[in-house]
Design a protein around this motif. Structure first.
Motif, short mmCIF file in Angstrom:
data_model
loop_
_atom_site.label_atom_id
_atom_site.label_comp_id
_atom_site.label_asym_id
_atom_site.label_seq_id
_atom_site.Cartn_x
_atom_site.Cartn_y
_atom_site.Cartn_z
N GLY A 1 3.66 10.05 -0.44
CA GLY A 1 3.65 8.95 -0.86
C GLY A 1 3.07 7.92 0.03
N PHE A 2 2.04 8.64 0.43
CA PHE A 2 0.83 7.74 0.90
C PHE A 2 -0.37 7.13 0.07
N GLU A 3 -0.69 5.54 0.21
CA GLU A 3 -2.01 5.84 -0.52
C GLU A 3 -2.54 4.84 0.58
N ALA A 4 -3.77 4.41 -0.33
CA ALA A 4 -4.62 4.14 -0.06
C ALA A 4 -6.02 3.34 -0.84
N GLU A 5 -6.13 1.87 -0.52
CA GLU A 5 -7.03 1.04 -1.32
C GLU A 5 -8.59 0.44 0.07
N PHE A 6 -9.67 1.17 -1.26
CA PHE A 6 -10.77 1.14 -0.90
C PHE A 6 -10.98 0.11 -1.21
N ILE A 7 -11.78 -1.39 -0.71
CA ILE A 7 -11.60 -2.75 -0.57
C ILE A 7 -12.85 -2.93 0.01
#
Lengths: 114, 115
Positions: free
Chosen positions: A62-68
């Protein structure tokens, strides 16, 4: 020199709380980004990775990550943590050119209380 | 089960003694790495090997040496241990060096205490 910063060294949350762990890197070129998790007494396991395409990546559990890219950030998120998420979390960066080795942040220790 | 085997699991070592940490992988990965993990410092690369017969220095190589005689084995040697080498040591591998869409596979670690 390339560096990876994880500003939260220790995080304590109650179960069902939302999680966001910060990760910033200093390299200006093309990078590949990873989050690893280390459960107590265990080795590092890959949670998720980004190397191209959709900047929002989903990983296991259930983990997610966002690259900005504009912020040089790759923050890890989970909407609702569980006690079993208690672990240490490491952000890591690998450049596309030059010294292509994983460079790790200092880690964030997450404690989830039941 | 395919993966990385590290030995010993833990060790207490007298300062000045020589010690070799063993790492063996059965995945036929070309690239292998040694990291040390210290509280507040994360994981730091000690040495690496892009392929059998080659090695390179990482971020913190002083006091350590490695060899890569074959694909499977990548031992790390402390020639004369010092207390600052007290740490948890992780061996890792990847199919090829710089294979960024794979990441690394890690062993279970060796906890070394130098007294």
């Amino acid at each position: 020199a390339q560096s990876v910063s994880q500003h939260n060294h220790h995080v304590i949350l109650s179960e069902a709380a939302s999680l966001e762990l910060g990760c910033n890197y200093s390299y200006g070129g093309t990078v590949n980004l990873f989050w690893y998790v280390q459960y107590p007494g265990q080795h590092l396991q890959l949670l998720l990775k980004y190397f191209s395409g959709d900047p929002l990546v989903k990983g296991i559990k259930g983990f997610e990550a966002e690259f900005i890219k504009s912020k040089f950030s790759f923050n890890l998120r989970k909407p609702s943590v569980q006690w079993s998420d208690t672990a240490e979390y490491f952000c890591a960066v690998m450049k596309n050119t030059g010294f292509q080795k994983l460079v790790f942040g200092t880690g964030t220790r997450l404690l989830v209380s039941p | 089960i395919a993966g990385i085997t590290q030995a010993p699991t833990s060790q207490i070592l007298a300062a000045g003694r020589r010690m070799t940490l063993r790492c063996t992988q059965d995945m036929r990965h070309n690239a292998m790495y040694w990291y040390r993990q210290d509280l507040g410092l994360g994981l730091r690369l000690i040495h690496y090997s892009n392929t059998a017969g080659t090695t390179g220095k990482g971020e913190v190589p002083d006091g350590y040496s490695v060899s890569r005689a074959n694909t499977d084995d990548f031992p790390l040697t402390l020639a004369s241990a010092v207390p600052s080498q007290t740490s948890v040591y992780f061996c890792a591998s990847s199919p090829e060096p710089g294979l960024f869409n794979y990441g690394y596979t890690f062993g279970s670690g060796t906890r070394l205490t130098v007294v």
